[in-house]
Design a protein around this motif. Sequence first.
Motif, PDB file in Angstrom:
ATOM      1  N   ILE A   1       0.833  -1.207   0.000  1.00 39.10           N
ATOM      2  CA  ILE A   1       0.000   0.000   0.000  1.00 39.10           C
ATOM      3  C   ILE A   1       0.867   1.255   0.000  1.00 39.10           C
ATOM      4  O   ILE A   1       0.579   2.223  -0.720  1.00 39.10           O
ATOM      5  N   ILE A   2       1.929   1.256   0.797  1.00 42.02           N
ATOM      6  CA  ILE A   2       2.825   2.421   0.835  1.00 42.02           C
ATOM      7  C   ILE A   2       3.457   2.657  -0.534  1.00 42.02           C
ATOM      8  O   ILE A   2       3.520   3.787  -1.028  1.00 42.02           O
ATOM      9  N   ALA A   3       3.914   1.579  -1.150  1.00 44.42           N
ATOM     10  CA  ALA A   3       4.517   1.713  -2.483  1.00 44.42           C
ATOM     11  C   ALA A   3       3.495   2.230  -3.488  1.00 44.42           C
ATOM     12  O   ALA A   3       3.814   3.048  -4.360  1.00 44.42           O
ATOM     13  N   PHE A   4       2.249   1.780  -3.365  1.00 45.57           N
ATOM     14  CA  PHE A   4       1.202   2.195  -4.298  1.00 45.57           C
ATOM     15  C   PHE A   4       0.879   3.681  -4.155  1.00 45.57           C
ATOM     16  O   PHE A   4       0.803   4.420  -5.139  1.00 45.57           O
ATOM     17  N   PHE A   5       0.703   4.140  -2.926  1.00 45.30           N
ATOM     18  CA  PHE A   5       0.264   5.516  -2.719  1.00 45.30           C
ATOM     19  C   PHE A   5       1.398   6.535  -2.817  1.00 45.30           C
ATOM     20  O   PHE A   5       1.135   7.742  -2.753  1.00 45.30           O
ATOM     21  N   SER A   6       2.621   6.082  -2.951  1.00 47.37           N
ATOM     22  CA  SER A   6       3.693   7.046  -3.173  1.00 47.37           C
ATOM     23  C   SER A   6       3.569   7.708  -4.539  1.00 47.37           C
ATOM     24  O   SER A   6       4.024   8.837  -4.738  1.00 47.37           O
ATOM     25  N   PHE A   7       2.934   7.032  -5.497  1.00 44.78           N
ATOM     26  CA  PHE A   7       2.799   7.578  -6.858  1.00 44.78           C
ATOM     27  C   PHE A   7       2.041   8.907  -6.883  1.00 44.78           C
ATOM     28  O   PHE A   7       2.563   9.900  -7.405  1.00 44.78           O
ATOM     29  N   PRO A   8       0.809   8.986  -6.353  1.00 45.21           N
ATOM     30  CA  PRO A   8       0.113  10.283  -6.397  1.00 45.21           C
ATOM     31  C   PRO A   8       0.755  11.349  -5.524  1.00 45.21           C
ATOM     32  O   PRO A   8       0.546  12.545  -5.752  1.00 45.21           O
ATOM     33  N   PHE A   9       1.557  10.972  -4.527  1.00 45.19           N
ATOM     34  CA  PHE A   9       2.232  11.967  -3.704  1.00 45.19           C
ATOM     35  C   PHE A   9       3.387  12.628  -4.465  1.00 45.19           C
ATOM     36  O   PHE A   9       3.588  13.844  -4.376  1.00 45.19           O
ATOM     37  N   PHE A  10       4.140  11.815  -5.202  1.00 44.99           N
ATOM     38  CA  PHE A  10       5.351  12.333  -5.827  1.00 44.99           C
ATOM     39  C   PHE A  10       5.141  12.876  -7.246  1.00 44.99           C
ATOM     40  O   PHE A  10       5.925  13.702  -7.697  1.00 44.99           O
TER      41      PHE A  10
ATOM     42  N   GLY B   1      15.166   6.339  -4.713  1.00 44.36           N
ATOM     43  CA  GLY B   1      15.583   6.998  -3.475  1.00 44.36           C
ATOM     44  C   GLY B   1      14.475   7.038  -2.444  1.00 44.36           C
ATOM     45  O   GLY B   1      14.710   6.811  -1.244  1.00 44.36           O
ATOM     46  N   ALA B   2      13.241   7.298  -2.897  1.00 41.46           N
ATOM     47  CA  ALA B   2      12.109   7.327  -1.966  1.00 41.46           C
ATOM     48  C   ALA B   2      11.883   5.948  -1.363  1.00 41.46           C
ATOM     49  O   ALA B   2      11.664   5.811  -0.143  1.00 41.46           O
ATOM     50  N   TYR B   3      11.942   4.908  -2.187  1.00 37.52           N
ATOM     51  CA  TYR B   3      11.771   3.544  -1.678  1.00 37.52           C
ATOM     52  C   TYR B   3      12.879   3.183  -0.686  1.00 37.52           C
ATOM     53  O   TYR B   3      12.649   2.456   0.281  1.00 37.52           O
ATOM     54  N   PHE B   4      14.087   3.679  -0.952  1.00 36.35           N
ATOM     55  CA  PHE B   4      15.219   3.384  -0.078  1.00 36.35           C
ATOM     56  C   PHE B   4      14.935   3.865   1.350  1.00 36.35           C
ATOM     57  O   PHE B   4      15.118   3.123   2.318  1.00 36.35           O
ATOM     58  N   PHE B   5      14.461   5.083   1.467  1.00 36.87           N
ATOM     59  CA  PHE B   5      14.221   5.651   2.801  1.00 36.87           C
ATOM     60  C   PHE B   5      12.903   5.171   3.400  1.00 36.87           C
ATOM     61  O   PHE B   5      12.798   4.991   4.619  1.00 36.87           O
ATOM     62  N   MET B   6      11.881   4.951   2.571  1.00 37.75           N
ATOM     63  CA  MET B   6      10.616   4.440   3.108  1.00 37.75           C
ATOM     64  C   MET B   6      10.771   3.010   3.607  1.00 37.75           C
ATOM     65  O   MET B   6      10.183   2.632   4.630  1.00 37.75           O
ATOM     66  N   SER B   7      11.554   2.184   2.900  1.00 43.28           N
ATOM     67  CA  SER B   7      11.793   0.820   3.372  1.00 43.28           C
ATOM     68  C   SER B   7      12.618   0.822   4.658  1.00 43.28           C
ATOM     69  O   SER B   7      12.440  -0.051   5.517  1.00 43.28           O
ATOM     70  N   LEU B   8      13.510   1.800   4.799  1.00 41.42           N
ATOM     71  CA  LEU B   8      14.253   1.924   6.054  1.00 41.42           C
ATOM     72  C   LEU B   8      13.303   2.246   7.200  1.00 41.42           C
ATOM     73  O   LEU B   8      13.386   1.644   8.284  1.00 41.42           O
ATOM     74  N   ALA B   9      12.391   3.185   6.979  1.00 40.05           N
ATOM     75  CA  ALA B   9      11.421   3.531   8.021  1.00 40.05           C
ATOM     76  C   ALA B   9      10.563   2.319   8.380  1.00 40.05           C
ATOM     77  O   ALA B   9      10.291   2.061   9.560  1.00 40.05           O
ATOM     78  N   TYR B  10      10.150   1.569   7.362  1.00 42.01           N
ATOM     79  CA  TYR B  10       9.354   0.365   7.608  1.00 42.01           C
ATOM     80  C   TYR B  10      10.153  -0.653   8.425  1.00 42.01           C
ATOM     81  O   TYR B  10       9.627  -1.268   9.359  1.00 42.01           O
ATOM     82  N   SER B  11      11.412  -0.837   8.094  1.00 36.65           N
ATOM     83  CA  SER B  11      12.245  -1.822   8.793  1.00 36.65           C
ATOM     84  C   SER B  11      12.544  -1.396  10.227  1.00 36.65           C
ATOM     85  O   SER B  11      12.659  -2.237  11.128  1.00 36.65           O
ATOM     86  N   LEU B  12      12.677  -0.083  10.447  1.00 36.60           N
ATOM     87  CA  LEU B  12      12.978   0.407  11.788  1.00 36.60           C
ATOM     88  C   LEU B  12      11.845   0.123  12.781  1.00 36.60           C
ATOM     89  O   LEU B  12      12.083   0.063  13.991  1.00 36.60           O
ATOM     90  N   ILE B  13      10.620  -0.041  12.271  1.00 33.66           N
ATOM     91  CA  ILE B  13       9.512  -0.378  13.174  1.00 33.66           C
ATOM     92  C   ILE B  13       9.789  -1.702  13.873  1.00 33.66           C
ATOM     93  O   ILE B  13       9.592  -1.849  15.083  1.00 33.66           O
ATOM     94  N   SER B  14      10.269  -2.695  13.105  1.00 30.13           N
ATOM     95  CA  SER B  14      10.585  -3.999  13.705  1.00 30.13           C
ATOM     96  C   SER B  14      11.711  -3.873  14.723  1.00 30.13           C
ATOM     97  O   SER B  14      11.693  -4.519  15.779  1.00 30.13           O
ATOM     98  N   LEU B  15      12.688  -3.029  14.415  1.00 31.26           N
ATOM     99  CA  LEU B  15      13.787  -2.823  15.350  1.00 31.26           C
ATOM    100  C   LEU B  15      13.296  -2.122  16.611  1.00 31.26           C
ATOM    101  O   LEU B  15      13.699  -2.467  17.729  1.00 31.26           O
ATOM    102  N   ALA B  16      12.402  -1.151  16.444  1.00 29.44           N
ATOM    103  CA  ALA B  16      11.897  -0.394  17.590  1.00 29.44           C
ATOM    104  C   ALA B  16      11.115  -1.280  18.554  1.00 29.44           C
ATOM    105  O   ALA B  16      11.135  -1.052  19.767  1.00 29.44           O
ATOM    106  N   PHE B  17      10.438  -2.289  18.036  1.00 25.99           N
ATOM    107  CA  PHE B  17       9.654  -3.182  18.892  1.00 25.99           C
ATOM    108  C   PHE B  17      10.434  -4.432  19.270  1.00 25.99           C
ATOM    109  O   PHE B  17       9.855  -5.468  19.593  1.00 25.99           O
TER     110      PHE B  17
END
Length: 518
Positions: A305-314, A345-361
């Motif tokens: 869903i995040i990958a899909f909705f990045s299109f209309p944002f960018f 580049g956007a996917y690079f940082f968005m995937s990092l944010a997604y991965s950090l959730i698992s690290l945070a918990f």
Amino acid sequence: MSTDPPADLNFPTTRFYTTANGGYDNKSGSDQTLGDQQHDTTGHTNGRTGIPADGGEKGGKEGPPQPVGFWDPSLNKVRWQVFRLWARTTLILAAFILTVLSLYWAALYHVESNLSSLIIFVVDFDGQLAPYTGVTPLVGPMITQTTEAMVASGPIHLGYGTLPPSSFNNDPMQVRKAVYEQQAWAAIVINANATALLQQAVDTGNASYDPLGACQVIWVEARDQDTYYDYVLPELNTLQTQITSQFGQTWAGMVLANTSISRANLQRAPQALSPAIGFSQFSLRPFDPPQIIPAITIGLIYLIIIAFFSFPFFLPIHMKFLTSPGHPPLKFYQLIIWRWLATMGAYFFMSLAYSLISLAFQIPFNNEPGSMYVSVANPDAYGKGTFVVYWMINFVGMIALGLACENVAMLVGQPWTAMWLIFWVISNVSTGFYAIELAPHFYYWGYAWPLHNIVEASRSTLFDLHSRIGLNFGVLFAWVGVNSIFFPVCCYFMRWKTMRAKSWKEKNAERESEQKKN
């Protein structure tokens, strides 16, 4: 009051004007605003038709039409058009629901008849290895006969397969290795000393005899915890109860009929009479902790869903190179290159944010790998580098999922992209979150779908499972490569579609202008 819509290739920039009834007028040939209309002193208009009361003789301007009732005769044509479009859209959506949502239901439709595809090794070492070769085995043959009878009884059962010890180099540890390497979903191993220790216990009254030492059941829970708890373990537990009961009755009868066996020995070791045998259970990779569930199941839906909705944002941001005033437009092929690089580049940082959730918990990312022969809790496949590998899985996976969404969005446009998102989620979930072995053969295309490979790579990384990460990344990079090839084609197609729509709009405006003049 004017309103400028955001610049978009699908929606050419048009200036809208607020009308007296609260609507919008996009006729750029007229600069009359609501304030102009309200202060118009050239003449009064007819409230229903908007025609000047003086018939236009005093040069009065045409006012906006006033609202009418639903069944007004002037709406006959548009009312029929709305009914027809409503019926057509409802039919399309109903057909879409029946077709696409059926993919999800059908994935679980033949589970019972496909249970035999979940292979269970049955390996009888009883009396097969020294120093127990001189003992007539009782435990092993009884268990293998029971599982073979289940296989012969019908298809609705797990896929039990009896294999000789020689298939594993006469080494019980090689059976564990085979299960770890996912050659089977589980294994039932009858130990070489199963019958010998049991007979010794009743003959000598061995109080330390443990019935659980006769057999062992081996599986890898983290491979697919839902499949294990829904299908594998319930049947294995039932089988163990059945075997223990049947063997206990037979064995008790044999022992009690043997008058040479001392009753005092039986009193010292009653467990050797009943239950006589049992099964030790070993999950080589337990599924833990609970917060890891989103990282390998439902949470990955949000990756789509995040990958899909990045299109209309960018997209409006990228289009500033073409539509913003004060500078010449960027060459289109360079815009395509910029869009592709910016998306990566956007996917690079968005995937990092997604991965950090698992690290945070506090999902473990720093544990060392474990042995494939013993049960190990929370091992990580790459030690301290596990998080980086997990992030790269999500990064490449997001590209594979997201570029496909971008290409389809450019091809079909709104509102059809919503239907694509539903199809993309359902097709990936149906083959990514459930064992494809239990689905009809039609679903074998799921092995090549992005989410299946993301889930498999994530599980092998987070639980130190048997790794096919090279194959998983290969499939994901194939999706990235194919979608990258189609990306410029889709960009040019969207530009052509936008220019054609703009041309039609200009022709319609000219036609309306000529009609007004006449």
